[in-house]
Design an enzyme around this catalytic site. Structure first.
Site, PDB file in Angstrom:
ATOM      1  N   ALA A  47       0.868  -1.178   0.000  1.00  0.00           N
ATOM      2  CA  ALA A  47       0.000   0.000   0.000  1.00  0.00           C
ATOM      3  C   ALA A  47       0.902   1.224   0.000  1.00  0.00           C
ATOM      4  CB  ALA A  47      -0.876  -0.016   1.244  1.00  0.00           C
ATOM      5  N   GLY A 102       0.630  -5.076   0.872  1.00  0.00           N
ATOM      6  CA  GLY A 102      -0.539  -5.147  -0.013  1.00  0.00           C
ATOM      7  C   GLY A 102      -0.230  -5.844  -1.329  1.00  0.00           C
ATOM      8  N   GLU A 147       4.566  -5.216   7.338  1.00  0.00           N
ATOM      9  CA  GLU A 147       3.807  -4.156   8.019  1.00  0.00           C
ATOM     10  C   GLU A 147       4.297  -3.875   9.426  1.00  0.00           C
ATOM     11  OE1 GLU A 147       2.467  -6.548   6.183  1.00  0.00           O
ATOM     12  OE2 GLU A 147       0.984  -5.664   4.831  1.00  0.00           O
TER      13      GLU A 147
END
Ligand code: COA
Length: 260
Positions: A66, A111, A134
């Protein structure tokens, strides 16, 4: 079809979607996700397309996650919506009635790994690297990684990847079943096309029914798991560690987590 962040071409009955932000390693910003939704909706309704290859443009990345510059600004409530938005698009891809093959041509992180997981199966080039990094940003996966990764590679492997944030090579991804095959970089697209041509030569009603049936084997309780993931992702957006982790990435420095 013209997009700002995607390239689309059709070879015979195969649609090829390339995520095209190579200067940002194809990171998924909101506009790119919206375009992905549009392109898959168009493909679903186009009878001349039987199957799809999803890949990244440039030499380095499939998708490096992301877009962290958008993540960094999220409040908790926005974080929930952010996760749900990505989840909705990835669910749409998983539920496509036409086979979607991820041709992972470089980094598939965060992502990007989750996007590959939402595809029906995955081929990788030798230089591909997979990871759910993450935790380095003080956050957890929010686009389905906590749900689809354990279903595909088993809980132990998934926990190790998500808690360490370590990247794994294409060979390791092959050995744990995260990808089906590894090809030389220059062969990846041709081999993907070859496999889809085989699938396209079968009765397409049977292909659609098979995808639905096989999805049912792995999507039991998926929706409740995804809801829970979105809530926990949002909680992460409320922490100091999340602001610090994402800011540190953007400022190109090591994060100084306070565990708060
Ligand atoms: N979001 C936004 N921008 C990103 C990005 C992401 N997820 N991943 C890479 N970029 C940008 C970088 O900021 C850089 O932009 P700049 O040239 O304007 O500074 C550009 O893409 C190239 O990345 P860079 O980090 O310089 O390449 P590298 O080869 O040194 O490192 C990675 C490659 C993939 C290891 C590194 O970019 C990285 O760790 N990216 C983030 C991965 C991640 O945490 N993903 C999960 C997000 S939830």
């Amino acid at each position: 079809m013209n997009f700002n962040n995607l390239l689309f071409e059709q070879i015979d009955n195969i649609g090829i979607v390339k995520i095209n932000r190579p200067d940002k390693l194809n990171a998924l910003n909101r506009e790119t996700l919206t375009e992905l939704k549009t392109v898959f909706e168009v493909i679903q309704n186009d009878d001349s397309i039987f199957s799809v290859i999803l890949t990244g443009s440039g030499e380095k990345a499939f998708v490096a996650g992301a877009d962290i510059s958008e993540l960094n600004r999220l409040s908790m409530l926005e974080g929930k919506k952010f996760a749900e938005f990505g989840q909705e698009i990835f669910n749409f891809i998983e539920n496509m009635e036409k086979p979607v093959l991820a041709a992972v041509n470089g980094f598939a992180l965060g992502g990007g790994c989750e996007l590959a997981l939402a595809c029906h199966f995955r081929y990788a080039s030798e230089n591909a690297k997979f990871g759910q990094p993450e935790v380095n940003l003080g956050i957890i996966p929010g686009y389905g990684g906590t749900q689809r990764l354990p279903r595909l590679v088993g809980k132990g492997r998934a926990i190790e990847m998500i808690l360490t944030g370590n990247l794994i090579s294409a060979e390791e991804a092959l050995s744990i079943g995260l990808v089906n095959k590894v090809w030389k970089k220059e062969e990846l697209l041709d081999k993907s096309i070859e496999t889809l041509k085989t699938i396209n030569s079968k009765g397409q009603q049977a292909i659609r029914l098979a995808i639905k049936a096989i999805n049912a084997a792995t999507t039991d309780n998926l929706n409740s798991g995804l809801n829970y993931e979105a809530i926990l992702f949002a909680l992460g957006c409320g922490t100091n560690d999340f602001k610090e982790g994402t800011s540190a990435f953007l400022e190109k420095r090591k994060p100084n987590f306070t565990n708060s």
